[in-house]
Design a protein around this motif. Structure first.
Motif, PDB file in Angstrom:
ATOM      1  N   TRP A 103       1.289  -1.093   0.184  1.00 18.87           N
ATOM      2  CA  TRP A 103       0.165   0.221  -0.019  1.00 18.87           C
ATOM      3  C   TRP A 103       1.164   0.881   0.171  1.00 18.87           C
ATOM      4  O   TRP A 103       1.947   1.328   0.489  1.00 18.87           O
ATOM      5  CB  TRP A 103      -0.894   0.148   1.288  1.00 18.87           C
ATOM      6  N   GLY A 108       4.257   0.849   4.011  1.00 17.63           N
ATOM      7  CA  GLY A 108       3.576  -0.313   3.111  1.00 17.63           C
ATOM      8  C   GLY A 108       4.632  -1.669   2.536  1.00 17.63           C
ATOM      9  O   GLY A 108       4.293  -2.186   1.492  1.00 17.63           O
ATOM     10  N   THR A 115       3.705  -2.956  10.048  1.00 16.51           N
ATOM     11  CA  THR A 115       2.989  -2.798   8.514  1.00 16.51           C
ATOM     12  C   THR A 115       3.183  -5.019   8.999  1.00 16.51           C
ATOM     13  O   THR A 115       1.949  -5.083   8.265  1.00 16.51           O
ATOM     14  CB  THR A 115       4.912  -3.465   8.252  1.00 16.51           C
TER      15      THR A 115
END
Length: 329
Positions: A103, A108, A115
């Motif tokens: 993301w 991301g 994460t």
């Protein structure tokens, strides 16, 4: 029409224990890397996945970044799971990974605690699951202390979000380092998913198979057909823009002609065995009990069925082994 699984499914494909753990896998797992997600119509994906389960494949492999669009492979699996496979959850091994770009923004990707936690939560939501059977750190993180990655994955197990943990794309030294941490924490470390095929023997050459065996874990082989090179489709020519995976790019170092000659030599042995090259390539990897399963993908039922016919002949004579090893040198 309500789906009912083939009652003879467990008679169709061998399965094996991962080292001396309690986890048992079919020798072939179904991967959703390239062929499903938003790339194919849902009904096609559903038919292939259910055919896989009916054929004895009860292990489905995913990742947070699979798609092609991030997360869509997990969404596809989730839709088929909810509509057809949910009654069989106790029979299924469902795995996912986090670490490649998932993301926007700096959180991301890679393997920090934030994460990994967010990624697994997203994966469970997409697939409609309470837990996954194996959660992998998808790649080595050069910027995060290894202890943080190990502690985060251990916590996810303790929270009930994963039963086992694994790593992917770690070399032998990296695997040994995190396995030591998992051992100290009592985390159920089950294996390493790496690129491994007849033409790419890196996992054997760098000692990874030995490290895994020493740590009561197994090797999960992705790319067992080298993105299709180990089929009969490229015995005459390989396109210049062939989409080879980065882990297999070195196969072209001696030139395309040399690689094609090697493929034809292997194909001749496969034909003498009464197999296609792809079938022999799968059987070859599974000669080693340290290989827990090989991950294949398919977007068509006939391709899936064709590959699974490898199980009709999984043994090699000493002469065949010598010939193959000579070709692969």
């Amino acid at each position: 029409m309500v789906y009912a699984a083939d009652e003879q499914r467990y008679e169709k494909l061998p399965y094996r224990r991962v080292s001396d753990s309690g986890l048992i896998l079919p020798v072939v797992s179904f991967g959703l890397w390239r062929n499903l997600g938003d790339q194919m119509p849902l009904e096609n994906s559903r038919k292939v996945m259910l055919k896989a389960f009916d054929s004895g494949i009860f292990s489905f492999d995913n990742a947070s970044n699979y798609g092609p669009s991030n997360g869509t492979a997990e969404e596809t699996f989730g839709q088929v799971y909810r509509s057809d496979l949910k009654p069989y959850r106790d029979e299924l091994i469902i795995t996912t990974k986090a670490g490649y770009h998932m993301w926007p923004g700096p959180l991301g990707e890679f393997s920090g605690k934030k994460t990994l936690t967010a990624a697994l939560d997203l994966s469970l939501q997409r697939m409609g699951l309470d837990y996954v059977d194996i959660f992998y750190a998808h790649r080595w993180d050069p910027n995060t202390r290894l202890e943080e990655t190990a502690y985060a994955m251990d916590l996810l197990v303790k929270q009930g979000k994963a039963l086992y943990v694994g790593v992917s794309n770690y070399n032998a030294e990296q695997t040994a380092a995190i396995a030591k941490l998992f051992d100290e924490l009592g985390t159920p470390f089950i294996g390493n998913q790496v690129s491994y095929n007849m033409l790419n023997q890196t996992a054997a050459d760098d000692g990874l198979l030995d490290v895994l065996d020493e740590n009561h874990a197994g090797l999960i082989a992705y790319g067992p057909l080298a993105e299709g090179l180990l089929t009969d489709r490229y015995l005459e020519d390989i396109p210049e823009d062939y989409p080879i995976h980065r882990t297999n790019a070195f196969l072209f170092e001696d030139g395309k002609a040399a690689l094609i000659a090697k493929l034809n030599a292997l194909n001749a042995i496969a034909q003498a065995r009464g197999q296609k090259l792809s079938q022999m390539a799968l059987a070859w990897l599974l000669r080693d009990r340290r290989v827990a399963t090989v991950v294949i993908g398919a977007s068509k039922i006939d391709h899936l069925v064709d590959n699974l016919a490898f199980s009709d002949n999984m043994t090699f004579t000493d002469d065949e082994v010598a010939q193959i090893e000579n070709i692969l040198k």
